[in-house]
Design an enzyme around this catalytic site. Structure first.
Site, mmCIF file in Angstrom:
data_model
loop_
_atom_site.group_PDB
_atom_site.id
_atom_site.type_symbol
_atom_site.label_atom_id
_atom_site.label_comp_id
_atom_site.label_asym_id
_atom_site.label_seq_id
_atom_site.Cartn_x
_atom_site.Cartn_y
_atom_site.Cartn_z
ATOM 1 N N ARG A 115 -4.348 2.485 14.349
ATOM 2 C CA ARG A 115 -3.400 1.917 13.395
ATOM 3 C C ARG A 115 -4.119 1.647 12.068
ATOM 4 N NH1 ARG A 115 2.026 1.126 12.338
ATOM 5 N NH2 ARG A 115 2.571 -1.037 11.976
ATOM 6 N N THR A 391 8.450 8.436 11.957
ATOM 7 C CA THR A 391 7.381 8.384 12.914
ATOM 8 C C THR A 391 7.571 9.550 13.850
ATOM 9 O OG1 THR A 391 7.449 6.020 12.716
ATOM 10 C CG2 THR A 391 6.496 6.871 14.744
ATOM 11 N N THR A 409 2.416 7.676 12.657
ATOM 12 C CA THR A 409 3.407 7.481 11.601
ATOM 13 C C THR A 409 2.772 7.292 10.234
ATOM 14 O OG1 THR A 409 5.339 6.131 11.024
ATOM 15 C CG2 THR A 409 3.439 4.946 11.836
ATOM 16 N N ASN A 411 5.038 5.528 8.407
ATOM 17 C CA ASN A 411 6.128 4.560 8.269
ATOM 18 C C ASN A 411 7.401 5.254 7.799
ATOM 19 O OD1 ASN A 411 7.239 2.060 8.690
ATOM 20 N ND2 ASN A 411 6.779 1.305 6.647
ATOM 21 N N ASP A 433 4.987 -3.193 7.114
ATOM 22 C CA ASP A 433 5.179 -3.693 8.482
ATOM 23 C C ASP A 433 4.620 -5.107 8.670
ATOM 24 O OD1 ASP A 433 6.628 -1.634 9.530
ATOM 25 O OD2 ASP A 433 4.983 -0.695 10.617
ATOM 26 N N SER A 462 3.215 -3.356 14.957
ATOM 27 C CA SER A 462 3.967 -2.111 15.106
ATOM 28 C C SER A 462 4.941 -2.228 16.271
ATOM 29 C CB SER A 462 2.973 -0.978 15.388
ATOM 30 O OG SER A 462 3.649 0.213 15.687
ATOM 31 N N SER A 463 5.907 -1.310 16.293
ATOM 32 C CA SER A 463 6.790 -1.197 17.464
ATOM 33 C C SER A 463 6.490 0.066 18.253
ATOM 34 C CB SER A 463 8.253 -1.148 17.015
ATOM 35 O OG SER A 463 8.588 -2.308 16.314
ATOM 36 N N GLY A 483 11.523 5.592 15.155
ATOM 37 C CA GLY A 483 12.710 4.786 14.858
ATOM 38 C C GLY A 483 12.473 3.317 14.567
ATOM 39 N N GLY A 484 11.266 2.935 14.143
ATOM 40 C CA GLY A 484 11.026 1.533 13.771
ATOM 41 C C GLY A 484 11.362 0.616 14.933
#
Ligand code: DON
Length: 579
Positions: A115, A391, A409, A411, A433, A462-463, A483-484
């Site tokens: 990340r 993403t 991603t 973003n 984020d 993050s998700s 998809g966030g």
């Protein structure tokens, strides 16, 4: 007789030529898949290995590696670089992500966290204007919106530790695609149409993706990316040093200096991916392994599953109002907890064990009535006991028992829309984020708390949820999504559809999805739920919105010696290919 009928059905009903061929050649009558012609959607089927990603070209590049004897990590890293070319709106060199690797020989699963990090000079209030309001232009589209990229270091680390081929070999298909060009697909074309207004601020982006009259490259037209090819060649020659200490970094930092950005040479030199222990849970006899912080994805998928385990979802039925309501209730509690307790665990005391515990899930379950919605205003994040718009996901399973699932991603689609000059790749806008101001939602409507405040060198929450399900000690299912905030629930539903509703992986991916993220207090449904189900849900107290597709997943399942793969029908070119 029945088997012939089944084979014919597969030939004609579109699981693809490769799948049909594989069945005809490689699978005996006894081994015929249990999922067959009764299924409403057909997965890709193979006996040696399977690759799935957002573009057919990247998937094919990974498959070629498997066919040459490479393992799942070799194929996954190859796919990662090939997507940076064929899916420039999400695939990347300038972003970051998470990779889960199941190493069959060692019998262990590791999580590679690559990340992005906040630059050293980042400060808590860097996106607040004079009135203390969040300046979204700054947090999303400026040089300040970019975190220190992790992709090149992350993919190289995965390959070095768990792969068998060289970085040069893994980069070769990407270099070829960038140099010789590839036909633009529907997905990229649509992103270029939607992204034109923002991208038109960059003459370099316009030259790369649009004709002189401003129209984007059309579907089927050959897109060449010579600058990106050059960048990839530098990485092939000098490894990640070309990015973090060499000419690529030079160009990035020079651009930062010119545009009030704050990423420095020191940031790039200090960047390291982390190898983490994944989070683990179990659900109805399956082991669920997923991404730990700084992703919230793994924790909340397991937390929601822990809550749902006490309900007989199978008997309640797929897509029924009671099932949807029960899932929505569990999701609300999880997303409420996310807003308070989640952040980068290298910086904050994230109460992981408590969030994953069956006891805490039972406490929440006791508050859930399958026939009634609880308003989000009555749901607050739990009190932890004290203790010390782009993403893409891809996955590979190989014949050696290894599995890799990866989500990465920049973003938004094309990230910050800022191209590193002369290098042919976009910078992420992942700094958005963070909670620029606790309590103020980010681009995905997600509210974050103190634990996700901006801090020098911290990773933004993050998700992204690359997830592996194990059965009897062997990879059974991998899935993940884009998809966030929708990533967590989309991935979860693939798992539940397989485990609770006996769907094959293609059906599990195609079934209409639901989503609730606590705030806003809205139950989102894809099209495909019946009007009477919606009426019952409204009667239970939900505000229902039926709308756009949610998430794009890539999934592979392994059962009785056969690989079943499925891209996602919500995305036109996403592919699963096996052999
Ligand atoms: O890490 C996250 O959770 C977000 N940056 C992901 C963004 C995303 O999925 C947008 N894509 N469709």
């Amino acid at each position: 007789m029945k088997i012939l009928g089944t084979v014919r059905h597969w030939l004609f009903l579109g699981s693809g030529f490769a799948a049909s061929l594989t069945i005809a050649q490689g699978v005996s009558a006894e081994e015929m898949p249990v999922y067959s012609s009764e299924a409403t959607a057909q997965p890709e089927v193979a006996t040696h290995g399977m690759v799935t990603s957002r573009t057919t070209l990247a998937t094919q590049a990974g498959l070629d590696i498997l066919k040459d004897g490479g393992n799942a990590v070799d194929a996954a890293v190859t796919v990662g670089f090939a997507l940076a070319v064929t899916c420039p709106q999400a695939g990347n060199l300038g972003g970051g992500g998470f990779m889960l690797i199941h190493d069959a020989k060692a019998g262990e699963t590791v999580a590679i966290d690559y990340r992005e990090k906040a630059p050293l000079a980042a400060t808590r209030d860097m996106f607040l204007d004079e009135e203390g309001k969040v300046d979204k232009e700054l947090s999303r589209y400026s040089h300040l919106s970019a975190g220190v990229p992790g992709t090149v270091a992350g993919l190289a680390l995965a390959l070095d530790k768990y792969g068998t081929i060289s970085l040069k070999e893994a980069l070769a298909p990407a270099i070829e695609l960038a140099e010789d060009g590839f036909p633009v697909n529907q997905d990229l074309y649509a992103s270029l149409v939607l992204g034109k207004e923002r991208l038109s601020g960059s003459p370099e982006a316009m030259e790369m993706f649009y004709h002189e009259d401003g129209t984007p490259y059309q579907v089927g037209e050959t897109l060449r990316m010579p600058e990106l090819a050059k960048t990839l060649r530098m990485i092939a020659k000098d490894g990640p040093a070309a990015f973090y200490q060499g000419p690529i970094g030079e160009a990035l930092v020079a651009d930062m200096e010119e545009h009030n950005g704050i990423i420095t040479h020191e940031d790039l030199e200090k960047y390291r991916p982390s190898i983490r222990e994944p989070v683990e849970g179990n659900y109805r006899g399956y082991d669920i392994i997923s991404m730990p912080p700084p992703s919230s994805g793994g924790i909340h998928i397991i937390q929601i599953m822990n809550i749902l385990e006490g309900f007989d979802l199978h008997a309640m039925g797929s897509g029924s109002a009671r099932t949807v309501n029960t899932m929505a209730e569990a999701m609300k509690y999880a997303y409420a907890d996310r807003s308070k307790h989640l952040g980068d665990s290298d910086f904050e005391p994230v109460p992981v064990d408590w969030l994953l515990s069956k006891d805490y899930a039972a406490e929440i379950r006791a508050k859930i009535d399958p026939d009634k919605s609880t308003p989000s205003s009555e749901i607050l994040p739990g009190e932890a006991p004290h203790e010390g718009i782009d993403t893409t996901n891809f996955g590979v399973m190989d014949e050696y028992g290894n599995a890799v699932v990866n989500t990465y991603t920049i973003n938004f689609s094309f990230g910050s829309k800022i191209l590193v000059p002369g290098m042919g790749f976009f910078l992420n806008n992942e700094m958005d984020d963070f909670s620029a101001k606790p309590g103020v939602p980010n681009a995905f409507g997600l509210i974050g708390g103190e634990f996700n405040a901006i801090e020098s060198e911290k990773r933004m929450l993050s998700s992204m949820s690359p997830t592996l399900v194990m059965k009897d000690g062997r990879p059974f299912l991998i899935s993940g999504s884009r998809g966030g905030s929708l990533i967590i629930t989309a991935t979860l539903q693939v798992l539940l559809n397989v485990i609770d509703h006996d769907m094959n992986v293609a059906e599990a991916v195609s079934a209409p999805r639901m989503h609730h993220q606590w705030l806003p207090d809205i139950l989102m449904l894809e099209r495909g739920f019946s009007p009477d189900t919606i009426e019952i849900l409204e009667g239970m107290g939900h505000e229902v919105k039926v709308g756009r597709a949610m998430g794009t997943t890539n999934s592979i399942m392994f059962k009785d010696g056969i690989f079943y793969g499925a891209g996602d029908p919500r995305n036109p070119d996403t592919a699963a290919l096996g052999y």
